[in-house]
Design an enzyme around this catalytic site. Structure first.
Site, PDB file in Angstrom:
ATOM      1  N   GLY A  27       0.427  23.447   6.877  1.00  0.00           N
ATOM      2  CA  GLY A  27       0.394  24.676   7.776  1.00  0.00           C
ATOM      3  C   GLY A  27       1.479  25.644   7.352  1.00  0.00           C
ATOM      4  N   HIS A  30       0.363  30.644   3.847  1.00  0.00           N
ATOM      5  CA  HIS A  30       0.596  32.068   3.128  1.00  0.00           C
ATOM      6  C   HIS A  30      -0.589  32.277   2.087  1.00  0.00           C
ATOM      7  CE1 HIS A  30       1.790  29.066  -0.017  1.00  0.00           C
ATOM      8  NE2 HIS A  30       2.663  28.711   0.605  1.00  0.00           N
ATOM      9  N   GLY A  32      -0.931  31.929  -0.954  1.00  0.00           N
ATOM     10  CA  GLY A  32      -1.096  30.675  -1.904  1.00  0.00           C
ATOM     11  C   GLY A  32      -2.244  29.587  -1.310  1.00  0.00           C
ATOM     12  N   HIS A  33      -2.025  29.355  -0.082  1.00  0.00           N
ATOM     13  CA  HIS A  33      -2.974  28.320   0.744  1.00  0.00           C
ATOM     14  C   HIS A  33      -4.373  29.174   0.842  1.00  0.00           C
ATOM     15  CE1 HIS A  33       0.874  26.900   2.804  1.00  0.00           C
ATOM     16  NE2 HIS A  33       0.371  25.729   2.355  1.00  0.00           N
ATOM     17  N   GLN A  57       6.008  11.560   4.214  1.00  0.00           N
ATOM     18  CA  GLN A  57       6.331  12.036   2.821  1.00  0.00           C
ATOM     19  C   GLN A  57       7.862  12.509   2.966  1.00  0.00           C
ATOM     20  OE1 GLN A  57       2.704  14.555   2.805  1.00  0.00           O
ATOM     21  NE2 GLN A  57       4.074  16.098   1.796  1.00  0.00           N
ATOM     22  N   ASP A 147       2.231  22.023  -7.066  1.00  0.00           N
ATOM     23  CA  ASP A 147       2.773  20.650  -6.920  1.00  0.00           C
ATOM     24  C   ASP A 147       1.946  19.900  -8.066  1.00  0.00           C
ATOM     25  OD1 ASP A 147       4.458  20.975  -4.459  1.00  0.00           O
ATOM     26  OD2 ASP A 147       2.600  21.729  -3.592  1.00  0.00           O
ATOM     27  N   SER A 182       5.763  29.458  -1.588  1.00  0.00           N
ATOM     28  CA  SER A 182       6.092  28.214  -0.723  1.00  0.00           C
ATOM     29  C   SER A 182       6.350  28.389   0.643  1.00  0.00           C
ATOM     30  CB  SER A 182       7.079  27.651  -1.719  1.00  0.00           C
ATOM     31  OG  SER A 182       7.571  26.408  -1.019  1.00  0.00           O
ATOM     32  N   SER A 183       6.004  27.740   1.410  1.00  0.00           N
ATOM     33  CA  SER A 183       6.490  27.557   2.895  1.00  0.00           C
ATOM     34  C   SER A 183       7.804  27.618   2.695  1.00  0.00           C
ATOM     35  CB  SER A 183       5.923  26.381   3.707  1.00  0.00           C
ATOM     36  OG  SER A 183       4.664  26.371   3.650  1.00  0.00           O
TER      37      SER A 183
HETATM   38  O1  PAF Z   1       0.900  19.759  -0.469  1.00  0.00           O
HETATM   39  C1  PAF Z   1       1.053  19.472   0.753  1.00  0.00           C
HETATM   40  O2  PAF Z   1       1.029  20.587   1.518  1.00  0.00           O
HETATM   41  C2  PAF Z   1       0.884  17.949   1.181  1.00  0.00           C
HETATM   42  O3  PAF Z   1       1.656  17.258   0.190  1.00  0.00           O
HETATM   43  C3  PAF Z   1      -0.441  17.450   1.469  1.00  0.00           C
HETATM   44  C4  PAF Z   1      -1.159  17.397   0.231  1.00  0.00           C
HETATM   45  C5  PAF Z   1      -0.968  18.304   2.441  1.00  0.00           C
HETATM   46  C6  PAF Z   1      -0.032  15.844   1.977  1.00  0.00           C
HETATM   47  O4  PAF Z   1       0.660  15.949   3.172  1.00  0.00           O
END
Ligand code: PAF
Length: 279
Positions: A27, A30, A32-33, A57, A147, A182-183
Site C-alpha cells: 500500500g 505512488h 512506482g507502484h 517481514q 528491491d 519509495s513509501s
Molecule cells: O515489496 C513489497 O512491497 C513487499 O515486500 C511485498 C512483495 C508486497 C511482500 O510483502
C-alpha cells in the site's frame, strides 16, 4: 474494482482465470507502484493487486506500526489503473493462525546485503509472497527492480518450487532528480529529501568507475561509503555484486566481463533508503 479481504471470496472471484497478472504491495501507493500495474496489464488480464502490510517481514525495531497506511487514496489510484480485484486481507484473513510454516531462502542469497542488516526479512517476504501466490494463482507477477534482492529471491523461489507464476521485473521509477520512489521517502524532512538523490548519484559514480576499468571493487565500495558518510549518511553497504547470483565477483569474473549490479542501503536521519544500479 472489487475489494476482497477473504481468501475464499477471492478464489470464487478469480475461478477460471488463466492469465491473471498480479502485483503485490504493502500500500501507500505512488507512481512506482502504478507503473507496476501498467506493466502487469501488458502481461496478463485481469490485473489483481494486493495491499497487505506483512508483519512477518518487519524486525522488532522496524517501522511496522508507523508504516504509512493510506487505503482510501490507494483504492482511488488502483481504480484509475483499471485494476479488476484488490485483495486486501486483514492479518486475521491471511494468518488466521500463527504462520508456523515459513519459506527460508538459501543463506547465500537471503542472509547477505539486506538480509545481513534485516535478519529474517526475506523469510517474511517469501512466506507472504508464496501465500499470496497460492491465494491469487497468478500466471505472472510483477516486482520492481528497486528491491533487486527481493526480485531475485522471489524469482528463484518460483523456479525452485516450480510455481506456475512467471516473475516479471519492472524498472525502478525515479523522481526527476533521480531518487527512487519509495513509501519510506515520506519519512524524509525537506532537507533530507533535498540530500536523498546523492544515493543514486553515488551509485552512478561507482558504475562509471567500473565501466572505466577501475576494478578494485573493495576500494570503490569503501570510497563511495566514505563520500556518503561525509554528507551525513550512515551507509550499511555499497556493494558490487554479480547480477546472476548477487555474490561478490572474483577477479576472474571481472576479467570475463561478468554482468554486475551495485547495491546500496544507507540511513539519512532515521530513514533507511535502498537503491541499486545495473552496471
Ligand atoms: O515489496 C513489497 O512491497 C513487499 O515486500 C511485498 C512483495 C508486497 C511482500 O510483502
Amino acid at each position: 474494482m472489487k475489494i476482497i479481504s477473504s481468501i475464499e471470496e477471492l478464489r470464487d472471484q478469480l475461478r477460471g482465470q488463466l492469465r491473471t497478472a498480479f502485483v503485490p504491495t504493502m500500500g501507500n501507493l505512488h507512481e512506482g507502484h502504478l507503473s507496476l500495474m501498467r506493466l502487469a496489464r501488458k502481461h496478463g488480464d485481469p490485473v489483481v493487486a494486493s495491499i497487505f502490510v506483512n508483519r512477518l517481514q518487519f524486525g522488532p525495531n522496524e517501522d511496522f506500526d508507523k508504516y504509512p497506511r493510506t487505503f482510501q487514496a490507494d483504492i482511488e489510484k488502483l481504480e484509475k489503473e483499471g485494476v479488476y480485484v484488490l485483495f486486501a486481507p486483514t492479518e486475521r484473513d491471511l494468518y488466521p493462525e500463527p504462520q508456523e510454516f515459513r519459506v527460508r531462502p538459501p543463506d547465500d542469497l537471503g542472509n547477505t546485503l539486506e538480509g545481513e542488516f534485516r535478519p529474517g526479512f526475506f523469510t517474511g517476504v517469501t512466506t507472504v509472497v508464496l501465500k499470496l501466490f497460492s491465494c491469487v494463482q497468478p500466471r505472472v507477477a510483477v516486482f520492481g527492480k528497486k528491491d533487486y534482492q527481493q526480485l531475485m529471491i522471489v524469482r528463484n523461489m518460483s523456479k525452485q518450487f516450480a510455481l506456475p507464476t512467471e516473475i516479471i521485473a519492472a524498472e525502478t521509477y525515479r523522481a526527476d532528480d533521480g531518487l527512487a520512489l519509495s513509501s519510506r521517502n515520506g519519512y524524509l524532512t525537506p532537507d533530507e529529501r533535498a540530500e536523498a538523490p546523492r544515493l543514486y548519484q553515488t551509485l552512478n559514480e561507482v558504475a562509471d568507475e567500473v565501466r572505466g576499468g577501475h576494478l578494485d571493487i573493495f576500494d570503490l565500495e569503501r570510497q563511495a561509503m566514505a563520500r556518503l558518510a561525509a554528507h551525513g549518511w550512515k551507509p550499511d553497504y555499497i556493494s558490487i555484486r554479480k547480477r546472476a547470483d548477487l555474490q561478490p565477483p572474483s577477479a576472474g569474473d571481472l576479467a570475463q566481463g561478468e554482468l554486475l549490479v551495485v547495491l546500496a542501503a544507507a540511513k539519512l536521519g532515521v530513514t533507511r533508503l535502498i537503491d541499486n544500479l545495473e552496471i
